[in-house]
Motif scaffolding. Structure first.
Motif, PDB file in Angstrom:
ATOM      1  N   ALA A 126       0.818  -1.218   0.000  1.00 12.12           N
ATOM      2  CA  ALA A 126       0.000   0.000   0.000  1.00 12.12           C
ATOM      3  C   ALA A 126       0.848   1.264   0.000  1.00 12.12           C
ATOM      4  O   ALA A 126       0.324   2.361  -0.206  1.00 12.12           O
ATOM      5  N   LEU A 127       2.151   1.127   0.233  1.00  7.12           N
ATOM      6  CA  LEU A 127       3.044   2.288   0.135  1.00  7.12           C
ATOM      7  C   LEU A 127       3.152   2.783  -1.303  1.00  7.12           C
ATOM      8  O   LEU A 127       3.630   3.894  -1.542  1.00  7.12           O
ATOM      9  N   CYS A 128       2.693   1.955  -2.236  1.00 11.53           N
ATOM     10  CA  CYS A 128       2.708   2.320  -3.660  1.00 11.53           C
ATOM     11  C   CYS A 128       1.254   2.446  -4.132  1.00 11.53           C
ATOM     12  O   CYS A 128       0.630   1.440  -4.504  1.00 11.53           O
ATOM     13  N   PRO A 129       0.671   3.640  -4.115  1.00 12.07           N
ATOM     14  CA  PRO A 129      -0.740   3.814  -4.475  1.00 12.07           C
ATOM     15  C   PRO A 129      -1.133   3.237  -5.840  1.00 12.07           C
ATOM     16  O   PRO A 129      -2.207   2.609  -5.939  1.00 12.07           O
ATOM     17  N   PRO A 130      -0.339   3.394  -6.894  1.00 15.79           N
ATOM     18  CA  PRO A 130      -0.753   2.802  -8.174  1.00 15.79           C
ATOM     19  C   PRO A 130      -0.899   1.282  -8.092  1.00 15.79           C
ATOM     20  O   PRO A 130      -1.802   0.700  -8.708  1.00 15.79           O
ATOM     21  N   LEU A 131      -0.018   0.643  -7.337  1.00 15.88           N
ATOM     22  CA  LEU A 131      -0.113  -0.798  -7.170  1.00 15.88           C
ATOM     23  C   LEU A 131      -1.376  -1.165  -6.395  1.00 15.88           C
ATOM     24  O   LEU A 131      -2.073  -2.127  -6.730  1.00 15.88           O
ATOM     25  N   MET A 132      -1.700  -0.377  -5.368  1.00 14.46           N
ATOM     26  CA  MET A 132      -2.896  -0.664  -4.574  1.00 14.46           C
ATOM     27  C   MET A 132      -4.152  -0.481  -5.410  1.00 14.46           C
ATOM     28  O   MET A 132      -5.121  -1.229  -5.270  1.00 14.46           O
ATOM     29  N   ARG A 133      -4.109   0.508  -6.306  1.00 15.64           N
ATOM     30  CA  ARG A 133      -5.258   0.692  -7.191  1.00 15.64           C
ATOM     31  C   ARG A 133      -5.449  -0.539  -8.082  1.00 15.64           C
ATOM     32  O   ARG A 133      -6.585  -0.982  -8.314  1.00 15.64           O
ATOM     33  N   ALA A 134      -4.349  -1.097  -8.542  1.00 18.44           N
ATOM     34  CA  ALA A 134      -4.443  -2.297  -9.376  1.00 18.44           C
ATOM     35  C   ALA A 134      -4.972  -3.481  -8.583  1.00 18.44           C
ATOM     36  O   ALA A 134      -5.777  -4.275  -9.085  1.00 18.44           O
ATOM     37  N   LEU A 135      -4.541  -3.608  -7.330  1.00 19.16           N
ATOM     38  CA  LEU A 135      -4.954  -4.737  -6.500  1.00 19.16           C
ATOM     39  C   LEU A 135      -6.415  -4.652  -6.073  1.00 19.16           C
ATOM     40  O   LEU A 135      -7.030  -5.665  -5.727  1.00 19.16           O
ATOM     41  N   THR A 136      -6.969  -3.443  -6.063  1.00 22.65           N
ATOM     42  CA  THR A 136      -8.347  -3.252  -5.589  1.00 22.65           C
ATOM     43  C   THR A 136      -9.284  -2.857  -6.722  1.00 22.65           C
ATOM     44  O   THR A 136     -10.340  -2.272  -6.476  1.00 22.65           O
ATOM     45  N   ARG A 137      -8.926  -3.191  -7.940  1.00 24.65           N
ATOM     46  CA  ARG A 137      -9.749  -2.761  -9.075  1.00 24.65           C
ATOM     47  C   ARG A 137     -11.171  -3.318  -8.990  1.00 24.65           C
ATOM     48  O   ARG A 137     -12.094  -2.713  -9.544  1.00 24.65           O
ATOM     49  N   SER A 138     -11.362  -4.459  -8.309  1.00 24.39           N
ATOM     50  CA  SER A 138     -12.727  -4.991  -8.179  1.00 24.39           C
ATOM     51  C   SER A 138     -13.621  -4.007  -7.417  1.00 24.39           C
ATOM     52  O   SER A 138     -14.800  -3.845  -7.740  1.00 24.39           O
ATOM     53  N   HIS A 139     -13.065  -3.335  -6.407  1.00 25.87           N
ATOM     54  CA  HIS A 139     -13.829  -2.316  -5.692  1.00 25.87           C
ATOM     55  C   HIS A 139     -14.123  -1.130  -6.617  1.00 25.87           C
ATOM     56  O   HIS A 139     -15.191  -0.512  -6.529  1.00 25.87           O
ATOM     57  N   GLY A 140     -13.184  -0.822  -7.486  1.00 28.96           N
ATOM     58  CA  GLY A 140     -13.402   0.255  -8.437  1.00 28.96           C
ATOM     59  C   GLY A 140     -14.566  -0.025  -9.369  1.00 28.96           C
ATOM     60  O   GLY A 140     -15.255   0.899  -9.810  1.00 28.96           O
ATOM     61  N   ARG A 141     -14.790  -1.308  -9.668  1.00 33.70           N
ATOM     62  CA  ARG A 141     -15.923  -1.670 -10.520  1.00 33.70           C
ATOM     63  C   ARG A 141     -17.236  -1.662  -9.745  1.00 33.70           C
ATOM     64  O   ARG A 141     -18.299  -1.394 -10.311  1.00 33.70           O
ATOM     65  N   LEU A 142     -17.175  -1.973  -8.441  1.00 31.84           N
ATOM     66  CA  LEU A 142     -18.391  -2.111  -7.641  1.00 31.84           C
ATOM     67  C   LEU A 142     -18.943  -0.783  -7.146  1.00 31.84           C
ATOM     68  O   LEU A 142     -20.162  -0.609  -7.056  1.00 31.84           O
TER      69      LEU A 142
END
Length: 263
Positions: A126-142
């Motif tokens: 989570a220290l790398c926001p772009p990586l965290m965005r990639a890991l949580t993309r399912s939430h981005g869809r929901l």
């Protein structure tokens, strides 16, 4: 209506549901201690601590009558809080709640330990926001765009994931406590919403969880509804959650005027 989120989530979990309820009653969502906009507690919080906080919140912000809505771990919290409130809540909505009596929780400490190791890795990532965005993309869809942006800024951060680790540990500790000292049976209408799908790594436990949702609903005479959803029902089926709340409020409306008003 006061909403209690599950482990790893703050007030924003309920955004899709709350948006559908503005004409029904006042809605209250909040962040547990240490999460989002709330101050950090002096020590890790147990489920009992969280229930006490919820009771204080209700007594402060909902002094007349309240419907409690809890998702996942939040179901444990609102059930424990309900027995402490006088007069009792006008109703409870349990959204895919944690069924502590199910055999999959017989030795859940091992699962919690494994989950904590995974979360420890995510906390560093989570220290790398772009990586965290990639890991949580399912939430981005929901979730709506602005809700997801808030989650990224508050929940999917090193501090937010650290709080999730504390919450998972709190559930592990609470399982045995709830089995030894179950919450009092609710003295108000209850609706249980049970998800009928699961992510691949959770699929093997789905039938057992649904069975124990049915068992609990039968035990207390609750209404049981199946949801065409995975575990994050508030995002996948917000209209069904909102409809269940509306139905409960309408069912309890006749009794509202008979309940004493909180001081």
């Amino acid at each position: 209506m006061v909403f209690e989120s599950g482990a790893g989530a703050g007030r924003t979990l309920w955004d899709p549901v709350v948006a559908l309820l503005g004409d029904v009653a006042r809605t209250v969502t909040y962040d547990r201690a240490g999460r989002g906009r709330s101050a950090r507690p002096e020590r890790p919080q147990s489920i009992e601590d969280m229930a006490i906080t919820l009771v204080a919140l209700v007594e402060t912000l909902a002094p007349r009558r309240v419907v409690l809505v809890g998702h996942s771990m939040g179901g444990l919290i609102i059930r424990r809080a309900a027995e402490k409130l006088s007069p009792p809540p006008a109703g409870l909505i349990l959204v895919d709640p944690t069924p502590e009596a199910a055999p999959i929780y017989d030795d859940w400490t091992k699962t919690a330990t494994k989950t904590d190791r995974i979360l420890a890795v995510q906390q560093r990532l989570a220290l790398c926001p772009p990586l965290m965005r990639a890991l949580t993309r399912s939430h981005g869809r929901l979730f709506p765009t602005d809700t997801y942006a808030t989650m990224l800024a508050e929940d999917f951060t090193p501090a937010g994931i650290a709080r999730t680790r504390y919450e998972i540990a709190a559930v592990a500790t609470a399982i045995d406590e709830f089995r030894r000292h179950p919450p009092q049976l609710p003295n108000s209408p209850v609706t249980v919403l049970s998800a009928n799908r699961a992510a691949r790594h959770q699929a093997r436990n789905l039938d057992v969880i649904r069975e124990y949702h049915r068992h609990y609903a039968e035990q207390i005479g609750a209404r049981l509804e199946e949801c065409d959803s995975e575990h994050i029902v508030p995002a996948e089926q917000p209209a069904q959650v909102a409809a269940a709340i509306r139905r409960l409020v309408n069912t309890a409306a006749d009794s509202f005027d008979k309940l004493p008003v909180r001081d």
